[in-house]
Design an enzyme around this catalytic site. Structure first.
Site, PDB file in Angstrom:
ATOM      1  N   HIS A   1      10.202 -37.949   2.337  1.00 39.51           N
ATOM      2  CA  HIS A   1       9.824 -37.033   3.423  1.00 39.51           C
ATOM      3  C   HIS A   1       9.268 -37.858   4.570  1.00 39.51           C
ATOM      4  O   HIS A   1       8.604 -38.864   4.344  1.00 39.51           O
ATOM      5  CB  HIS A   1       8.755 -36.045   2.922  1.00 39.51           C
ATOM      6  CG  HIS A   1       8.584 -34.850   3.801  1.00 39.51           C
ATOM      7  ND1 HIS A   1       7.807 -34.865   4.924  1.00 39.51           N
ATOM      8  CD2 HIS A   1       9.110 -33.604   3.711  1.00 39.51           C
ATOM      9  CE1 HIS A   1       7.859 -33.673   5.493  1.00 39.51           C
ATOM     10  NE2 HIS A   1       8.644 -32.880   4.785  1.00 39.51           N
TER      11      HIS A   1
ATOM     12  N   ASP B   1      12.327 -29.362  -1.439  1.00 35.80           N
ATOM     13  CA  ASP B   1      13.692 -28.948  -1.739  1.00 35.80           C
ATOM     14  C   ASP B   1      14.173 -29.367  -3.119  1.00 35.80           C
ATOM     15  O   ASP B   1      15.242 -28.933  -3.555  1.00 35.80           O
ATOM     16  CB  ASP B   1      14.649 -29.541  -0.683  1.00 35.80           C
ATOM     17  CG  ASP B   1      14.488 -28.834   0.641  1.00 35.80           C
ATOM     18  OD1 ASP B   1      14.283 -27.612   0.617  1.00 35.80           O
ATOM     19  OD2 ASP B   1      14.576 -29.501   1.689  1.00 35.80           O
TER      20      ASP B   1
ATOM     21  N   HIS C   1      17.375 -30.394   7.939  1.00 38.87           N
ATOM     22  CA  HIS C   1      16.147 -29.592   7.986  1.00 38.87           C
ATOM     23  C   HIS C   1      16.163 -28.544   6.866  1.00 38.87           C
ATOM     24  O   HIS C   1      15.592 -28.750   5.796  1.00 38.87           O
ATOM     25  CB  HIS C   1      16.025 -28.967   9.378  1.00 38.87           C
ATOM     26  CG  HIS C   1      14.716 -28.331   9.686  1.00 38.87           C
ATOM     27  ND1 HIS C   1      13.629 -28.382   8.839  1.00 38.87           N
ATOM     28  CD2 HIS C   1      14.309 -27.598  10.755  1.00 38.87           C
ATOM     29  CE1 HIS C   1      12.619 -27.732   9.374  1.00 38.87           C
ATOM     30  NE2 HIS C   1      13.014 -27.229  10.535  1.00 38.87           N
TER      31      HIS C   1
HETATM   32  N1  ACO Z   1      16.810 -41.792  -1.837  1.00 37.03           N
HETATM   33  C1  ACO Z   1      16.869 -43.145  -1.805  1.00 37.03           C
HETATM   34  N2  ACO Z   1      16.287 -43.909  -0.877  1.00 37.03           N
HETATM   35  C2  ACO Z   1      15.604 -43.282   0.084  1.00 37.03           C
HETATM   36  C3  ACO Z   1      15.477 -41.888   0.135  1.00 37.03           C
HETATM   37  C4  ACO Z   1      16.104 -41.126  -0.880  1.00 37.03           C
HETATM   38  N3  ACO Z   1      16.021 -39.786  -0.914  1.00 37.03           N
HETATM   39  N4  ACO Z   1      14.730 -41.525   1.203  1.00 37.03           N
HETATM   40  C5  ACO Z   1      14.394 -42.663   1.806  1.00 37.03           C
HETATM   41  N5  ACO Z   1      14.924 -43.731   1.137  1.00 37.03           N
HETATM   42  C6  ACO Z   1      14.717 -45.152   1.455  1.00 37.03           C
HETATM   43  C7  ACO Z   1      15.550 -45.584   2.658  1.00 37.03           C
HETATM   44  O1  ACO Z   1      16.822 -46.051   2.255  1.00 37.03           O
HETATM   45  C8  ACO Z   1      14.673 -46.649   3.257  1.00 37.03           C
HETATM   46  O2  ACO Z   1      14.806 -47.787   2.447  1.00 37.03           O
HETATM   47  P1  ACO Z   1      14.841 -49.261   3.150  1.00 37.03           P
HETATM   48  O3  ACO Z   1      13.447 -49.430   3.724  1.00 37.03           O
HETATM   49  O4  ACO Z   1      15.158 -50.206   2.035  1.00 37.03           O
HETATM   50  O5  ACO Z   1      15.904 -49.196   4.203  1.00 37.03           O
HETATM   51  C9  ACO Z   1      13.262 -46.128   3.022  1.00 37.03           C
HETATM   52  O6  ACO Z   1      13.358 -45.298   1.849  1.00 37.03           O
HETATM   53  C10 ACO Z   1      12.710 -45.315   4.200  1.00 37.03           C
HETATM   54  O7  ACO Z   1      13.643 -44.258   4.476  1.00 37.03           O
HETATM   55  P2  ACO Z   1      13.827 -43.571   5.906  1.00 37.03           P
HETATM   56  O8  ACO Z   1      15.190 -42.973   5.960  1.00 37.03           O
HETATM   57  O9  ACO Z   1      13.429 -44.532   6.985  1.00 37.03           O
HETATM   58  O10 ACO Z   1      12.718 -42.430   5.868  1.00 37.03           O
HETATM   59  P3  ACO Z   1      12.632 -41.197   6.829  1.00 37.03           P
HETATM   60  O11 ACO Z   1      11.209 -40.832   6.902  1.00 37.03           O
HETATM   61  O12 ACO Z   1      13.340 -41.458   8.123  1.00 37.03           O
HETATM   62  O13 ACO Z   1      13.492 -40.091   6.066  1.00 37.03           O
HETATM   63  C11 ACO Z   1      14.112 -38.233   4.780  1.00 37.03           C
HETATM   64  C12 ACO Z   1      12.963 -38.987   5.449  1.00 37.03           C
HETATM   65  C13 ACO Z   1      15.222 -37.897   5.804  1.00 37.03           C
HETATM   66  C14 ACO Z   1      13.596 -36.910   4.216  1.00 37.03           C
HETATM   67  C15 ACO Z   1      14.697 -39.133   3.642  1.00 37.03           C
HETATM   68  O14 ACO Z   1      13.680 -39.436   2.708  1.00 37.03           O
HETATM   69  C16 ACO Z   1      15.891 -38.491   2.957  1.00 37.03           C
HETATM   70  O15 ACO Z   1      17.024 -38.642   3.436  1.00 37.03           O
HETATM   71  N6  ACO Z   1      15.655 -37.767   1.822  1.00 37.03           N
HETATM   72  C17 ACO Z   1      16.726 -37.068   1.168  1.00 37.03           C
HETATM   73  C18 ACO Z   1      17.066 -35.773   1.901  1.00 37.03           C
HETATM   74  C19 ACO Z   1      16.002 -34.706   1.694  1.00 37.03           C
HETATM   75  O16 ACO Z   1      15.557 -34.457   0.577  1.00 37.03           O
HETATM   76  N7  ACO Z   1      15.635 -34.013   2.800  1.00 37.03           N
HETATM   77  C20 ACO Z   1      14.653 -32.907   2.748  1.00 37.03           C
HETATM   78  C21 ACO Z   1      13.395 -33.253   3.464  1.00 37.03           C
HETATM   79  S1  ACO Z   1      12.209 -31.950   3.269  1.00 37.03           S
HETATM   80  C22 ACO Z   1      12.567 -30.805   4.463  1.00 37.03           C
HETATM   81  O17 ACO Z   1      13.130 -31.063   5.470  1.00 37.03           O
HETATM   82  C23 ACO Z   1      12.174 -29.366   4.252  1.00 37.03           C
END
Ligand code: ACO
Length: 452
Positions: free
Chosen positions: A327, A383, A288
């Site tokens: 996101h 972020d 978060h």
């Molecule tokens: N880098 C590479 N691949 C990614 C990323 C990323 N940052 N984020 C998602 N993906 C891919 C996943 O591997 C998945 O691929 P697949 O379909 O081949 O398996 C697809 O995109 C969907 O990803 P999910 O994890 O299902 O998406 P979710 O909505 O659950 O996750 C999250 C969102 C946690 C923010 C994710 O994008 C992530 O981990 N990002 C990096 C961490 C980050 O920046 N967090 C800050 C969020 S903003 C905040 O909280 C204020």
């Protein structure tokens, strides 16, 4: 709320009458019994409780929905913040975040979020006065913070000191008294920077600095963090404004993890300081409030922009994530990231360019052209650039979630009050699907067999 509806959608009378005409309804056939059920659709939503009439036998509990992590469940109606993740839209009370970041200031935005309208000049003066005259904390709070170990994380200290406020203001439990709620809101927004600064000063071994109420909200916070021996600390106006804008960008984000914690804990009718401590704890988690720290670590690992293609290749092969990208709600450029990117240029003019910026820009350039990221709708989130600014301004990484908590406080209190005044709300209490043992008899210790 489903993102397809604007906040005004909370008015439902017209839809109710359409339902009576049979249009706004969903018909469900239970194939176990062949029975059909007509459910009212309101704001593109059906009421989960309407499903309870679906039963096989009269004494069945009735149908529920299973929704771990609340991926598709609206737990409240709200008129505060609107997000359209596909279009990259964020609005507080209808005002676009870009306009607020450009034209408003944090306290004015906080007023808007809490009271629903921008303040008049007189209202604003009164509001700022009320917040800035509630910045002092009880002297015992210093002893309380002194009790933490020298290397305690400032976010851990903040969680505890916010909770401790409830022991100093025992009147805060009168949550159904509007004037009492108002006072606690002044106190929480006013004291949050003081508690945050005390946590920081303790961790660097410097004496605590008392608030200076002649300064702006962000300026006073910088004063309490950075003042040394000078008689009057003068913040750099560019950095003071940048911090204020960052607070605006974080002020609310509808039903995120920490806000849901504030609502859930507040729904037990505990005082708002205890509920805000729970919200602060939720924000402490790396999923978060801690992602901007992860971005900096990633940029450190990459070391040079020439190494970016190799890093992107690793990410695409499933070896790690591009932190600061993607996101749960935004499937487009996070509108806050756009504002922050612009802000970074202004901050770096003062602080000097953060060398990691070149790596970040190269990462963004390559990722936005790459099929992997395009297909998955992965764009920079809030972020991606915020950590670079905070670091350039001299904040240690442990302070990043603390800054987030100060900015998010107006959102927490506004959502808390909205929940309390919502006649449909009750103590939050989700259901479960029980998959454990059926009833069985107690076995005496001597008769129990060792598990493998
Ligand atoms: N880098 C590479 N691949 C990614 C990323 C990323 N940052 N984020 C998602 N993906 C891919 C996943 O591997 C998945 O691929 P697949 O379909 O081949 O398996 C697809 O995109 C969907 O990803 P999910 O994890 O299902 O998406 P979710 O909505 O659950 O996750 C999250 C969102 C946690 C923010 C994710 O994008 C992530 O981990 N990002 C990096 C961490 C980050 O920046 N967090 C800050 C969020 S903003 C905040 O909280 C204020």
């Amino acid at each position: 709320m489903p993102n397809a509806k604007a906040p005004q959608a909370i008015e439902t009378n017209d839809q109710a009458s359409t339902f009576l005409n049979g249009k706004n309804s969903l018909t469900i056939t239970d194939n176990r019994t062949g029975k059909q059920y007509d459910m009212r659709i309101e704001n593109d939503t059906i009421r989960a409780m309407d499903l309870r009439q679906i039963k096989v036998k009269d004494d069945d509990f009735g149908m529920m929905t299973y929704d771990p992590a609340f991926m598709n469940t609206a737990a409240c109606k709200s008129t505060i913040t609107y997000i359209d993740g596909d279009k990259g839209i964020l609005r507080y009370r209808g005002y676009p975040i870009e306009q607020l970041a450009e034209k408003s200031n944090f306290l004015e935005t906080a007023y808007l979020i809490i009271y629903g309208e921008l303040p008049t000049k007189t209202e604003n003066e009164e509001w700022v006065y009320n917040i800035m005259t509630h910045t002092l904390v009880h002297e015992n709070m210093k002893k309380f913070v002194d009790g933490f170990h020298y290397d305690a994380h400032p976010m851990g200290m903040l969680i505890c000191s916010v909770a401790a406020l409830s022991t100093f203001y025992t009147d805060a439990k009168n949550i159904m008294d509007p004037s009492c709620r108002k006072l606690q809101i002044f106190r929480l927004i006013g004291k949050m920077p003081t508690l945050a600064a005390f946590a920081y000063r303790h961790s660097v071994g410097r004496p605590y600095v008392y608030p200076d109420n002649d300064m702006s909200y962000a300026g006073n916070f910088l004063n309490m963090l950075l003042k040394t021996t000078e008689l009057k600390y003068k913040p750099n106006p560019v950095l003071e404004r940048a911090l204020d804008v960052l607070f605006i960008l974080h002020a609310d984000h509808e039903q995120n993890c920490s806000t849901s914690a504030m609502r859930n804990v507040g729904s037990s009718h505990v005082d708002p300081f205890s509920a805000a401590a729970a919200a602060t704890a939720a924000l402490y988690g790396p999923l978060h409030g801690g992602a901007n720290e992860a971005v900096l670590n990633m940029l450190d690992e990459i070391r040079h922009k020439n190494n970016v293609p190799a890093f992107i290749k690793e990410v695409k092969e499933g070896r790690g994530r591009l932190m600061g990208f993607g996101h749960r709600v935004y499937k487009n450029y996070d509108p806050r990231a756009k504002v922050i990117k612009h802000l970074a240029d202004e901050v770096f003019e003062v602080t000097g360019r953060n060398p990691k910026l070149d790596i970040a820009l190269e990462l963004e350039r390559i990722a936005l052209e790459d099929e992997y990221f395009i297909k998955r709708k992965l764009y920079p989130n809030v972020d991606f650039y915020s950590g670079l600014i905070y670091q350039a301004m001299g904040f240690p990484v442990e302070m990043f979630p603390v800054l987030f908590a100060i900015g998010r406080t107006p959102g927490w209190v506004a959502q808390w009050e909205e929940m309390l005044l919502d006649t449909e709300q009750k103590i939050a209490r989700p259901r479960q699907i029980y998959l454990g043992h059926d009833t069985r008899d107690y076995t005496m210790m001597g008769k129990r067999t060792q598990k493998a």
